[in-house]
Design an enzyme around this catalytic site. Sequence first.
Site, PDB file in Angstrom:
ATOM      1  N   ASP A  18     -18.148   0.401  29.594  1.00  0.00           N
ATOM      2  CA  ASP A  18     -18.256  -0.521  30.719  1.00  0.00           C
ATOM      3  C   ASP A  18     -19.053   0.184  31.811  1.00  0.00           C
ATOM      4  O   ASP A  18     -19.262   1.402  31.767  1.00  0.00           O
ATOM      5  CB  ASP A  18     -16.849  -0.888  31.194  1.00  0.00           C
ATOM      6  CG  ASP A  18     -16.855  -1.748  32.440  1.00  0.00           C
ATOM      7  OD1 ASP A  18     -17.692  -2.666  32.531  1.00  0.00           O
ATOM      8  OD2 ASP A  18     -16.024  -1.487  33.332  1.00  0.00           O
ATOM      9  N   ASP A  20     -19.402  -0.922  35.903  1.00  0.00           N
ATOM     10  CA  ASP A  20     -18.748  -0.881  37.218  1.00  0.00           C
ATOM     11  C   ASP A  20     -17.285  -0.454  37.081  1.00  0.00           C
ATOM     12  O   ASP A  20     -16.526  -1.030  36.312  1.00  0.00           O
ATOM     13  CB  ASP A  20     -18.812  -2.257  37.887  1.00  0.00           C
ATOM     14  CG  ASP A  20     -20.227  -2.663  38.232  1.00  0.00           C
ATOM     15  OD1 ASP A  20     -20.738  -2.215  39.267  1.00  0.00           O
ATOM     16  OD2 ASP A  20     -20.828  -3.429  37.451  1.00  0.00           O
ATOM     17  N   ASP A 196     -12.330  -0.296  32.796  1.00  0.00           N
ATOM     18  CA  ASP A 196     -11.403  -0.163  33.931  1.00  0.00           C
ATOM     19  C   ASP A 196     -10.671  -1.446  34.320  1.00  0.00           C
ATOM     20  O   ASP A 196      -9.765  -1.411  35.136  1.00  0.00           O
ATOM     21  CB  ASP A 196     -12.172   0.314  35.163  1.00  0.00           C
ATOM     22  CG  ASP A 196     -13.000  -0.797  35.791  1.00  0.00           C
ATOM     23  OD1 ASP A 196     -13.862  -1.372  35.088  1.00  0.00           O
ATOM     24  OD2 ASP A 196     -12.768  -1.121  36.964  1.00  0.00           O
TER      25      ASP A 196
END
Length: 251
Positions: A18, A20, A196
């Site tokens: 991922d 961001d 996240d």
Amino acid sequence: MQNKLPDLDFNKAAIFLDFDGTLVDLQPTPDAVIVSDSLRKMLLQLNEHTQHALALVSGRSIESIDQLLALPDIAVSGSHGMQYRWESTQSIQHHPQVSAVPDALVQQCQQFCQQHGLLLEQKPLSIAIHYRSHPDMERQVENFLSTLIGSATQLEIQTGKFIRELKPRGIDKASALAQFSQSSPFAGRIPWYFGDDVTDEHAFAWVKQHNGISVKIGDGDSCADYHLSSPQHVLEYFLKNLTSEEDYARQ
């Protein structure tokens, strides 16, 4: 979740990242993200050490990723599995079940965001409302989008950190992993996924079903098996493994 990750075997791993909140710290707006030269260098090294079995899997569009990273030779999936590009010589491909959000719904989202001072992010195949500057509006944003799509079964609301996104139903980051893993250089390798957010949970579940390594970044409950505290710890983990690999090669 365990805090000590196993060592990476670059010859056997397929690494999915991922962006961001995983490789870079979250910022008030998507355009405010800062990408360091050290991050670009690390991604290029990972791509080389895995024989190009590295892919970015982001909620951002591929166009946005390109603007920030400028690393077209690294495979990427954008817009939560709705866009793909394996290498720089290929054009951006769309998931076969994707269709754009109707213009009438886009216009209503624009009006809602203007009225409430929220940020509307228009992607090629979805639209996202950011309310980080007005966290108290979470319920209002959810109610607006739920009412907006009504009985439109082809659309769904994607939940994220201070963001709600209107997108085609049934396509997510797990779809991206399945798509990549069907072909070389990803096929036959052990999947590693780092993410996240709630948007990464589908990918974590897919990786666990395929006997891979799932790593949750930051706070919050998750089905992932491992945990790292921040993007800085992600970079430190990869740099440690890259250094060990290069030391071994020199022996």
